[in-house]
Design a protein around this motif. Structure first.
Motif, mmCIF file in Angstrom:
data_model
loop_
_atom_site.group_PDB
_atom_site.id
_atom_site.type_symbol
_atom_site.label_atom_id
_atom_site.label_comp_id
_atom_site.label_asym_id
_atom_site.label_seq_id
_atom_site.Cartn_x
_atom_site.Cartn_y
_atom_site.Cartn_z
ATOM 1 N N CYS A 140 0.841 -1.204 0.000
ATOM 2 C CA CYS A 140 0.000 0.000 0.000
ATOM 3 C C CYS A 140 0.872 1.248 0.000
ATOM 4 C CB CYS A 140 -0.908 0.052 1.230
ATOM 5 S SG CYS A 140 -1.923 -1.405 1.479
ATOM 6 N N ALA A 141 0.455 2.245 -0.772
ATOM 7 C CA ALA A 141 1.085 3.575 -0.752
ATOM 8 C C ALA A 141 -0.032 4.582 -0.552
ATOM 9 C CB ALA A 141 1.821 3.845 -2.051
ATOM 10 N N ALA A 142 0.101 5.459 0.434
ATOM 11 C CA ALA A 142 -0.986 6.378 0.770
ATOM 12 C C ALA A 142 -0.440 7.756 1.101
ATOM 13 C CB ALA A 142 -1.805 5.838 1.950
ATOM 14 N N ALA A 143 -1.279 8.770 0.843
ATOM 15 C CA ALA A 143 -0.917 10.157 1.176
ATOM 16 C C ALA A 143 -2.133 10.836 1.791
ATOM 17 C CB ALA A 143 -0.463 10.912 -0.064
ATOM 18 N N PRO A 144 -1.937 11.603 2.873
ATOM 19 C CA PRO A 144 -3.062 12.312 3.468
ATOM 20 C C PRO A 144 -3.453 13.517 2.624
ATOM 21 C CG PRO A 144 -1.040 12.935 4.574
ATOM 22 C CD PRO A 144 -0.668 11.870 3.570
ATOM 23 N N ALA A 176 4.330 4.368 -7.330
ATOM 24 C CA ALA A 176 2.969 4.485 -6.799
ATOM 25 C C ALA A 176 2.919 5.508 -5.673
ATOM 26 C CB ALA A 176 2.486 3.122 -6.301
ATOM 27 N N LEU A 177 3.947 5.530 -4.832
ATOM 28 C CA LEU A 177 4.001 6.510 -3.743
ATOM 29 C C LEU A 177 4.047 7.930 -4.294
ATOM 30 C CD1 LEU A 177 4.238 6.892 -0.657
ATOM 31 C CD2 LEU A 177 6.717 6.849 -0.943
ATOM 32 N N GLY A 178 4.859 8.130 -5.338
ATOM 33 C CA GLY A 178 4.921 9.448 -5.956
ATOM 34 C C GLY A 178 3.601 9.862 -6.574
ATOM 35 N N LEU A 179 2.896 8.917 -7.163
ATOM 36 C CA LEU A 179 1.603 9.219 -7.781
ATOM 37 C C LEU A 179 0.576 9.682 -6.750
ATOM 38 C CD1 LEU A 179 1.087 6.400 -10.451
ATOM 39 C CD2 LEU A 179 1.399 8.843 -10.868
ATOM 40 N N VAL A 180 0.471 8.946 -5.626
ATOM 41 C CA VAL A 180 -0.537 9.340 -4.638
ATOM 42 C C VAL A 180 -0.146 10.652 -3.956
ATOM 43 C CG1 VAL A 180 -1.441 7.036 -4.228
ATOM 44 C CG2 VAL A 180 0.466 7.857 -2.833
ATOM 45 N N ARG A 181 1.158 10.866 -3.772
ATOM 46 C CA ARG A 181 1.594 12.132 -3.168
ATOM 47 C C ARG A 181 1.224 13.313 -4.067
ATOM 48 N NH1 ARG A 181 6.715 11.187 -2.859
ATOM 49 N NH2 ARG A 181 6.920 10.665 -0.648
ATOM 50 N N MET A 182 1.498 13.200 -5.366
ATOM 51 C CA MET A 182 1.177 14.266 -6.305
ATOM 52 C C MET A 182 -0.338 14.449 -6.444
ATOM 53 S SD MET A 182 2.274 14.593 -10.325
ATOM 54 C CE MET A 182 1.325 13.115 -10.747
ATOM 55 N N SER A 183 -1.067 13.353 -6.495
ATOM 56 C CA SER A 183 -2.521 13.435 -6.648
ATOM 57 C C SER A 183 -3.166 14.056 -5.410
ATOM 58 C CB SER A 183 -3.103 12.051 -6.910
ATOM 59 O OG SER A 183 -2.621 11.520 -8.122
ATOM 60 N N ALA A 184 -2.672 13.710 -4.224
ATOM 61 C CA ALA A 184 -3.204 14.311 -2.995
ATOM 62 C C ALA A 184 -2.975 15.818 -2.994
ATOM 63 C CB ALA A 184 -2.553 13.669 -1.773
ATOM 64 N N GLN A 185 -1.824 16.240 -3.481
ATOM 65 C CA GLN A 185 -1.533 17.671 -3.568
ATOM 66 C C GLN A 185 -2.516 18.372 -4.499
ATOM 67 O OE1 GLN A 185 2.644 18.736 -4.188
ATOM 68 N NE2 GLN A 185 2.025 20.361 -5.575
ATOM 69 N N GLN A 186 -2.879 17.723 -5.606
ATOM 70 C CA GLN A 186 -3.839 18.312 -6.530
ATOM 71 C C GLN A 186 -5.231 18.384 -5.918
ATOM 72 O OE1 GLN A 186 -3.041 15.638 -9.816
ATOM 73 N NE2 GLN A 186 -1.981 17.242 -10.940
ATOM 74 N N VAL A 187 -5.612 17.376 -5.139
ATOM 75 C CA VAL A 187 -6.905 17.411 -4.444
ATOM 76 C C VAL A 187 -6.919 18.542 -3.426
ATOM 77 C CG1 VAL A 187 -8.521 16.137 -2.999
ATOM 78 C CG2 VAL A 187 -7.275 14.943 -4.802
#
Length: 630
Positions: free
Chosen positions: A165-169, A194-205
């Protein structure tokens, strides 16, 4: 005498995680050889039996309630969920969105992995907080407040040993956790990418959520000007002169935290003249003397409290509610469903400003806002500018070609201003792009898929143009999914307060200028054929010509404006209708024709000056003159 070698540990040569689990779970000792965040999480999870994992999901009714409580999060995260779903499906993973307590609200991805996910209760309605599930990426992201990856045996509970699992708040503008974005799959499928993707996507959200909930002003800034307007920009939300919200990039640039910035007077941070950057880029000086680029956008609240005024000055020009806010909210809801929005209104009424505000309030606020004024380009260049071209497509084409505005808008919003000026031949091509979502550049080349939302604007009646054979009916029906009609300045009930506010923001407050009641009465009574654009031009001139500290009366106003009519006699009717019965009405085209005629008469038929007065491109005036010829 040599000592006998120590007996080999039964797990020597094994995976470091296996060694750490043996130390921690079987021997009750401190785990070594694992990352510190994992070790901390294991300690926090000690209250759980390490084999336990059975938890039932909440009921569908309860899940609907939790989704209702996270509506803004769901709306702002949907574009990222859609984008990550393709990656997840292709890599045998699932994408997960949770609420602030770790409850899974939404899950999408690989049909091959979904059954495995359900077997371990990785599905909507199940809470994956650290307190209930032990060490896992979702729970750790909630506690540690940064992106984390948990692979295989790093999970506290043994049944998750094959899970990666890779997750970002996702943090809101005041530092609270709004939810978690997660990618999960078999251990070998989840990696640093995958970690980079969720980190970047969380920033966009986060970027999208901050704008969606902002009131007042938003300050966009960065040390690199090219990043302003992208999800990598720093942002502050200013309400009533104080910092109401900030994103993490702003904290980094100010070397601060939310506690150090929130509710602080913006003037103590950036000085008293920060409002000069409204709708225009400039330089900001940060503490320590460092300069960065920034721009301020108004979202409907005053810059800060207006100064006290003398008894002979205006008393009713305090902060006013934004009369366009309800219309903007409706337009954003429609646009977020993929339905085009058509913004109508007279020239200078603020259609372009409304379109930019609509972008900021939409699901695509983190994407680009690409504008093209169809009236400002010759007909033979609009096609190349809109659809792009390959190298050598025509004489004068740039080497390596150009992607065109449609491709530049991919992932964001395409704004076509003065859509009524688009040539008929291009209208059919635009319709095909809207239907197929594919664009082919001039000069050949392969078709390129595009994904954007469309906002158009016009001061003309498209229905009348259709009847005249100058606009395609099928395109009109496609564009006018929702029509946002902006009032002319003379029709706005808030024009008195609007004039006073603009006067302050365009330099009046900074130079301690005061607008007297009779001058404001005359300005508010004027018909303003050029609308807000003309008003801003006049107010800028007033500020520039005044001495600091002046109180501006009637004698400070332009002579042409004072000679137009007595203030008390000014009728609130469309420009060009003076002298006609009050009940007479004009079509939008007639009003436009009258406004251009008045501007030409006022400038001695100087096309350039008339265009500046009206706030339009010269080509618009030339086209008007051409249509008057027999």
């Amino acid at each position: 005498m040599t000592e006998a070698p120590a007996p080999a540990h039964p797990l020597d040569g094994c995976d470091p995680i296996d060694l750490a689990r043996d130390l921690f779970f079987r021997q009750g000792r401190e785990a070594t050889g694992i990352a510190e965040p994992i070790a901390r999480s294991w300690l926090r999870s000690r209250h759980l039996p390490w084999q336990h994992h059975q938890l039932e999901p909440i009921t569908l009714g309860e899940l609907d309630e939790r989704r209702e409580q996270s509506l803004r999060l769901l709306a702002c995260a949907q574009p990222e969920l859609d984008g990550l779903a393709e990656h997840a499906a292709g890599n045998g993973c699932v994408v997960i969105l949770t609420d602030p307590r770790g409850l899974i609200l939404h899950e999408i991805g690989s049909p091959d992995f979904l059954p495995k996910a359900e077997r371990i209760a990785l599905k909507p309605g199940v809470e994956w907080s650290e307190g209930l599930r032990g060490t896992n990426a979702i729970g750790m992201a909630l506690v540690e407040r940064h992106a984390v990856m948990v692979l295989g045996g790093e999970h506290y509970l043994a049944p998750y040993a094959q899970l990666g699992c890779a997750a970002a708040p996702i943090l809101d503008g005041r530092g609270a956790v709004a939810g978690v974005l997660d990618i999960s799959g078999d251990t070998q499928r989840v990696n640093q990418h995958a970690l980079g993707l969720v980190r970047m996507s969380a920033q966009q959200v986060e970027h999208r959520m901050l704008l969606a909930g902002a009131q007042g002003h938003v300050l966009r800034f960065h040390a690199r000007p090219s990043l302003i307007g992208t999800p990598r920009e720093a942002m502050l939300v200013i309400t009533d002169g104080r910092i109401a919200a900030a994103n993490r990039l702003a904290l980094e640039l100010f070397d601060s935290d939310w506690l150090g910035l929130l509710d602080r007077d913006i003037r103590s941070l950036l000085g008293r003249d920060w409002g000069r950057l409204e709708h225009q880029r400039g330089l900001l000086t940060l503490p320590g003397g460092r300069q960065i680029a920034g721009v301020v956008e108004r979202l409907g609240a005053p810059l800060h409290a207006a100064p006290r005024r003398r008894a002979d000055e205006v008393q009713d020009i305090g902060p006013d509610a934004d009369p366009l806010a309800p219309l903007l909210a409706k337009a954003a809801r429609v646009l977020d469903q993929g339905v085009p929005v058509l913004v109508t209104g007279e020239t200078g009424s603020g259609k372009d400003v409304f379109a930019r505000r609509l972008h900021a309030a939409s699901r695509r606020s983190a994407g680009p806002f690409v504008a093209l004024d169809c009236a400002s380009l010759p007909e033979n260049l609009i096609e190349a500018e809109l659809f792009g071209y390959e190298d050598g497509a025509f004489t004068g084409a740039r080497k390596r070609g150009s992607p065109g505005r449609v491709r530049e808008a991919d992932g964001g919003i395409l704004f076509l201003d003065e859509i009524g000026e688009m040539p008929l031949g291009l209208q059919s091509r635009l319709l095909r792009v809207l239907e197929n979502r594919v664009v082919v550049p001039l000069g050949g080349g392969r078709p390129v898929p595009v994904d954007f939302d469309l906002v158009c604007a016009t001061h003309q009646s498209l229905e009348a143009m259709v009847q005249a054979g100058r606009f395609r009916a099928d395109l009109m029906y496609r564009l006018a999914g929702f029509t946002a009609s902006l009032p002319a300045l003379r029709e706005r009930a808030d024009r008195r307060a609007l004039i006073a506010r603009l006067f302050d923001e365009l330099g009046g407050r900074q130079r301690r200028l005061r607008l007297c009641a009779e001058a404001l009465d005359r300005l508010a009574a004027h018909s303003w054929p050029g609308n807000v654009r003309e008003l801003r031009s006049v107010l800028k001139s007033l500020v520039a010509l005044a001495e600091e500290g002046d109180a501006l009366g009637l004698d400070a106003l332009p002579a042409a404006l004072c000679a137009a009519m007595p203030a008390a006699a000014a009728p609130a009717v469309p420009a060009g209708a003076v002298g006609r019965p009050a009940a007479a009405t004009e079509s939008l085209r007639d009003a436009t024709r009258s406004a251009i005629a008045q501007a030409l008469e006022a400038t001695g038929n100087d096309v350039a000056q008339a265009a500046r007065l009206l706030g339009v491109h010269r080509s618009t005036v030339y086209r008007h003159l051409a249509r008057q010829q027999p």
